[in-house]
Design an enzyme around this catalytic site. Structure first.
Site, PDB file in Angstrom:
ATOM      1  N   HIS A 187       0.843  -1.203   0.000  1.00  0.00           N
ATOM      2  CA  HIS A 187       0.000   0.000   0.000  1.00  0.00           C
ATOM      3  C   HIS A 187       0.876   1.250   0.000  1.00  0.00           C
ATOM      4  CE1 HIS A 187      -3.307  -2.670   1.226  1.00  0.00           C
ATOM      5  NE2 HIS A 187      -4.101  -1.711   0.801  1.00  0.00           N
ATOM      6  N   LYS A 207      -0.374   4.770   4.679  1.00  0.00           N
ATOM      7  CA  LYS A 207      -1.221   3.810   5.401  1.00  0.00           C
ATOM      8  C   LYS A 207      -0.680   3.586   6.815  1.00  0.00           C
ATOM      9  CE  LYS A 207      -3.633  -0.566   4.976  1.00  0.00           C
ATOM     10  NZ  LYS A 207      -4.902   0.033   5.405  1.00  0.00           N
TER      11      LYS A 207
END
Ligand code: NAD
Length: 267
Positions: A154, A158
């Site tokens: 990600h 995040k």
């Protein structure tokens, strides 16, 4: 269906506002941010990068929830706990995309499901929920000679790991094997770890750049490896899934539902 977006100024908040304005059968009725957020007082459309909608972002959820049939919530665990209570009081559908929730967080929202319809999923996309169904099937078909590893990447912002989606896929693999994920998951490896335990489900986390969400479930057996993957190209897949979940939940009985229920993939 009148929908409100909480966490309106977030990455997913913007995607949700855009999805609600683009999709049939729904309209935006409010946008909420945390007290002190820069977006308070700004127009929800402008915050989401589209023309003004004449809906100011507010830090007071009460009147917004009172006017809404459903709330779309991709925020943070502590915020989601509070919103679950408010949504239950207002009898509106609560769609929860927030990840990083602990067992305790989930237990805290459970009472709300006695009165309200909640749909909670670590991933609201069709593709990932289908992937989970395939992973479950593959794990059921292959025995413990096949080691299962979940790999995810990600964007650099995040804050939780492994991702909610990685855990959802790990759960699907554990369900296929007929085991409990908590007793078999290896979430971190560092140093002299010893050999891999048979039957473990491993997780590996990558973070960087602007990656929206890449997931692979690797089933590594003797002399052959099977990899099942999903690549998210745009946040709109999660936002559109959340709107679909709200529409689906509207006519259901109170309860805590998953995206697999919404998509007809639950068994
Ligand atoms: P983000 O940090 O960009 O946005 C979160 C927003 O929530 C922020 O604007 C923050 O100010 C706001 N917020 C926090 N507390 C609040 C409160 N008490 N009241 C109102 N607003 C509040 O993060 P993001 O990338 O948009 O992700 C949000 C969450 O959604 C994360 O948990 C992420 O993992 C999850 N997510 C889930 C899916 C899914 O399909 N389930 C997909 C993508 C992201």
């Amino acid at each position: 269906m009148r929908l409100a977006v909480v966490g309106a100024a977030g990455r997913m908040g913007g995607a949700l506002i855009r999805a609600v304005t683009e999709m049939d059968g729904v309209e935006l009725c409010g946008a909420v941010e945390r007290a002190g957020a820069e977006a308070i007082g700004a127009d929800a459309g402008v915050v989401a990068g589209i023309p003004p909608l004449d809906i100011p972002v507010t830090d007071d959820p009460l009147p917004v929830f009172a006017a809404a049939d459903g709330v779309l919530d991709f925020t943070a665990p502590s915020a989601t706990r509070g919103f679950a209570e408010l949504a239950a009081q207002a009898r509106c559908v609560h769609v929860i995309g927030t990840t990083g929730m602990t067992e305790e967080d989930v237990e805290a929202i459970r009472p709300a499901a006695r009165h309200a319809r909640l749909v909670k999923s670590g991933n609201m996309s069709l593709g990932v929920n289908l992937l989970a169904a395939l992973v479950r099937r593959a794990a059921a078909a292959l025995d413990e000679d096949f080691d299962i590893e979940v790999l995810e990447m990600h964007h650099r912002h995040k804050v939780d790991a492994p991702s909610g989606t990685a855990l959802l896929l790990g759960d699907a693999a554990a369900a296929g094997r007929g085991i409990d994920l908590a007793g078999h998951s290896v979430r971190v490896r560092d140093g002299i770890t010893g050999a891999r335990e048979r039957g473990d489900i491993g997780f590996a986390t990558l973070r960087g750049g602007s990656v929206i969400g890449d997931h692979s479930v690797i089933l590594a057996g003797p002399l052959e490896t099977l990899t099942l993957s999903h690549h998210a190209q745009d946040r709109s897949i999660f936002a559109r899934g959340a709107v679909k979940a709200a529409l689906w939940a509207r006519d259901r009985k109170p309860g805590l539902y998953s995206m697999a229920d919404v998509l007809g993939l639950a068994d």
